[in-house]
Motif scaffolding. Structure first.
Motif, mmCIF file in Angstrom:
data_model
loop_
_atom_site.group_PDB
_atom_site.id
_atom_site.type_symbol
_atom_site.label_atom_id
_atom_site.label_comp_id
_atom_site.label_asym_id
_atom_site.label_seq_id
_atom_site.Cartn_x
_atom_site.Cartn_y
_atom_site.Cartn_z
ATOM 1 N N ILE A 83 0.848 -1.188 0.000
ATOM 2 C CA ILE A 83 0.000 0.000 0.000
ATOM 3 C C ILE A 83 0.882 1.235 0.000
ATOM 4 O O ILE A 83 1.808 1.346 0.805
ATOM 5 N N ARG A 84 0.573 2.153 -0.911
ATOM 6 C CA ARG A 84 1.352 3.384 -1.044
ATOM 7 C C ARG A 84 0.427 4.574 -1.280
ATOM 8 O O ARG A 84 -0.655 4.434 -1.839
ATOM 9 N N ALA A 85 0.912 5.755 -0.922
ATOM 10 C CA ALA A 85 0.221 6.997 -1.261
ATOM 11 C C ALA A 85 0.375 7.219 -2.760
ATOM 12 O O ALA A 85 1.419 6.906 -3.337
ATOM 13 N N ASP A 86 -0.651 7.749 -3.389
ATOM 14 C CA ASP A 86 -0.595 7.951 -4.837
ATOM 15 C C ASP A 86 0.385 9.048 -5.250
ATOM 16 O O ASP A 86 0.621 9.257 -6.432
ATOM 17 N N THR A 87 0.975 9.730 -4.296
ATOM 18 C CA THR A 87 1.965 10.762 -4.595
ATOM 19 C C THR A 87 3.372 10.183 -4.753
ATOM 20 O O THR A 87 4.284 10.887 -5.155
ATOM 21 N N GLU A 88 3.546 8.908 -4.419
ATOM 22 C CA GLU A 88 4.863 8.278 -4.550
ATOM 23 C C GLU A 88 5.139 7.933 -6.010
ATOM 24 O O GLU A 88 4.213 7.584 -6.752
ATOM 25 N N PRO A 89 6.398 8.012 -6.424
ATOM 26 C CA PRO A 89 6.750 7.683 -7.814
ATOM 27 C C PRO A 89 6.327 6.260 -8.182
ATOM 28 O O PRO A 89 6.440 5.342 -7.377
ATOM 29 N N GLY A 90 5.800 6.119 -9.392
ATOM 30 C CA GLY A 90 5.426 4.810 -9.896
ATOM 31 C C GLY A 90 4.027 4.353 -9.538
ATOM 32 O O GLY A 90 3.635 3.236 -9.868
ATOM 33 N N THR A 91 3.254 5.207 -8.873
ATOM 34 C CA THR A 91 1.910 4.789 -8.457
ATOM 35 C C THR A 91 0.807 5.309 -9.380
ATOM 36 O O THR A 91 -0.356 4.945 -9.201
#
Length: 111
Positions: free
Chosen positions: A55-63
């Motif tokens: 799970i990642r924030a959509d602001t992280e690269p590649g998301t």
């Protein structure tokens, strides 16, 4: 901002995240979960709960592409609101490369 589920969830499907989500924005496919980006309130409590670090924030690269992926399948799959056991090979598949191409299923979870 929203949070999204990435491909490391595929073939693992840990549901620790579901248990802490205050708005029930997780949806369940046959072998992974997704987050509805319009329902997520960006609280972030799910991210540290994921044993597969999927799970990642959509602001992280590649998301970027994962936002639409999560949106698409959250509109097709049923909501999940309770924790379930992970898939049988979850520990073995955790961290494996190329899971989207190898294992992804568009099928919803069996109810």
């Amino acid at each position: 901002m929203t949070y999204v589920v990435l491909d490391n969830c595929i073939a693992c499907k840990y549901t620790d995240c579901v248990e802490v989500c205050p708005v029930d924005c997780f949806y369940e496919g046959e072998n992974m979960l997704v987050i509805h980006p319009d329902e997520c309130i960006d609280c972030g409590v799910c991210e540290p709960e994921c044993p597969a670090d999927a799970i990642r924030a959509d602001t992280e690269p590649g998301t970027e592409s994962w936002v639409e992926f999560n949106r698409k399948y959250s509109e097709l799959w049923p909501v999940i609101i309770e924790r379930k056991d992970p898939l049988p090979d979850a520990e073995e598949r955790d961290g494996e490369e190329g899971k989207l191409q190898k294992y992804f299923s568009e099928a919803p979870a069996e109810q």
